[in-house]
Design a protein around this motif. Sequence first.
Motif, PDB file in Angstrom:
ATOM      1  N   GLN A 205       0.818  -1.220   0.000  1.00 47.80           N
ATOM      2  CA  GLN A 205       0.000   0.000   0.000  1.00 47.80           C
ATOM      3  C   GLN A 205       0.848   1.264   0.000  1.00 47.80           C
ATOM      4  OE1 GLN A 205      -3.330  -0.088  -0.320  1.00 47.80           O
ATOM      5  NE2 GLN A 205      -3.314  -2.306  -0.282  1.00 47.80           N
ATOM      6  N   MET A 206       1.976   1.260  -0.704  1.00 48.64           N
ATOM      7  CA  MET A 206       2.829   2.443  -0.745  1.00 48.64           C
ATOM      8  C   MET A 206       2.057   3.625  -1.323  1.00 48.64           C
ATOM      9  SD  MET A 206       6.606   1.009  -1.812  1.00 48.64           S
ATOM     10  CE  MET A 206       7.356   2.611  -1.488  1.00 48.64           C
ATOM     11  N   ARG A 241      -7.650  -9.291   1.191  1.00 48.04           N
ATOM     12  CA  ARG A 241      -6.317  -8.926   0.700  1.00 48.04           C
ATOM     13  C   ARG A 241      -5.806  -7.652   1.382  1.00 48.04           C
ATOM     14  NH1 ARG A 241      -2.559  -9.141  -3.563  1.00 48.04           N
ATOM     15  NH2 ARG A 241      -0.841  -7.880  -2.745  1.00 48.04           N
ATOM     16  N   VAL A 242      -6.671  -6.654   1.514  1.00 50.50           N
ATOM     17  CA  VAL A 242      -6.258  -5.414   2.167  1.00 50.50           C
ATOM     18  C   VAL A 242      -5.923  -5.676   3.632  1.00 50.50           C
ATOM     19  CG1 VAL A 242      -6.999  -3.109   2.852  1.00 50.50           C
ATOM     20  CG2 VAL A 242      -7.553  -3.958   0.575  1.00 50.50           C
ATOM     21  N   HIS A 243      -6.703  -6.535   4.275  1.00 52.21           N
ATOM     22  CA  HIS A 243      -6.415  -6.877   5.674  1.00 52.21           C
ATOM     23  C   HIS A 243      -5.042  -7.542   5.787  1.00 52.21           C
ATOM     24  CE1 HIS A 243      -7.213  -7.726   9.818  1.00 52.21           C
ATOM     25  NE2 HIS A 243      -8.474  -7.331   9.721  1.00 52.21           N
ATOM     26  N   ALA A 244      -4.703  -8.389   4.824  1.00 48.76           N
ATOM     27  CA  ALA A 244      -3.389  -9.030   4.833  1.00 48.76           C
ATOM     28  C   ALA A 244      -2.278  -7.996   4.668  1.00 48.76           C
ATOM     29  CB  ALA A 244      -3.313 -10.074   3.717  1.00 48.76           C
ATOM     30  N   ASP A 245      -2.511  -7.016   3.784  1.00 55.18           N
ATOM     31  CA  ASP A 245      -1.533  -5.938   3.612  1.00 55.18           C
ATOM     32  C   ASP A 245      -1.353  -5.161   4.911  1.00 55.18           C
ATOM     33  OD1 ASP A 245      -1.095  -6.579   0.986  1.00 55.18           O
ATOM     34  OD2 ASP A 245      -2.278  -4.942   0.142  1.00 55.18           O
ATOM     35  N   TYR A 246      -2.468  -4.892   5.585  1.00 55.07           N
ATOM     36  CA  TYR A 246      -2.388  -4.146   6.844  1.00 55.07           C
ATOM     37  C   TYR A 246      -1.609  -4.931   7.890  1.00 55.07           C
ATOM     38  CZ  TYR A 246      -3.781  -0.805  10.414  1.00 55.07           C
ATOM     39  OH  TYR A 246      -3.756   0.162  11.403  1.00 55.07           O
TER      40      TYR A 246
END
Length: 277
Positions: A205-206, A241-246
Motif C-alpha cells: 500500500q505504498m 487482501r487489504v487486511h493481509a496488507d495491513y
Amino acid sequence: MANGSRQAAWEFFGTELKRRREDAGITQVELGARVFVSGGYIGQFEQAIRKPQLDVAQRIDEALQTDGIFERLWKKLIKDQPYTEYFAHAAELERLATSICEWAPTVVPGLLQTSGYARALYLASNPLSPDEWIEEMVGLRMDRTRLLKDAARPVYWALLHEAVLRLPVGSADVMAQQLEHVTELVRSRKILAQVLPFSAGAHPQMGKAMKLMEFEDAPPTVYTEGVLSGSLLDDPAVVKRVHADYDLLRVTALPLEASLDMIEAAAEGYRQCAGTT
C-alpha cells in the motif's frame, strides 16, 4: 440538515424501500440478487443502518420500477450532508464501526487531527478560499474527532509512515501540538499507534491511504481515497487482501513503545524549532 434530521430522512428511505419491495412481492434476498448485493444489505438499507451507494439506488429503482425515486432521494440526502459526496458514506460508517484500522502514508488521519493541523491542510489545498469556509471545514473535521472521545468509541489502530512525522504541515508549533495530541491519545489508552520507519523500505500500500472498518452486524469494509475521489470496497476477497496488507504493515512497523518514543522525539524536535520548549 442536522444529524438527527438526516438520520430520520435515511429512515424514511429505508421504510419506503421496504414498502415498495413488499408491494412488489419480493424478498430481501431476491432484491439483493437483482441489484448485486446481499439480502442482508437490503435489510440494513431498510433499517437505515447502512446507506446504499448511488449505483445501488439506481439498480433498486430499476428492479422495483419506481421511476427513479430512490436515486432522487439519495441525491437529495447526499447533497444535504456536510461532507463531500465521495467521503459521505465513509463518514457514516465511522460512527457505526466497532473497529477502525488506518494506514496513513503522508498525513495524520482525520480522526487524529488537531484544529491547527486540519486548518493548515485546508489552507494548503484551498489557498483562495475565505476564512469562513476554512473554519467551517475545520469544524466538521473536529466534529469527527469526537468519535474517539466517546465511551463507546471503536477500537482504533493507526499505522503512520515516518513521513507523517517529518512532513511539516503548518508551523513547527502546529506540528508539535499535533504529534503531542497523538501521544496523548496513546498514553490515555484511547488509540493504538505504530510508526513504519523509513528504514523499512518498500511496503504494501505504498502511497495509498486506507481505512479498514469492522461492524457488529455487517461485513467489514475498506475505504481508500484518491484525487478528489474515494472508494468503499466490501468485496470479501478484496477486504481479505487489504487486511493481509495491513497485517504486513503492522508487523513491519516499530513496536508500540518504540513508535511512541519516535513520535514524542519528533514532537520535541518541533518544539525546539518553535522555541517553545
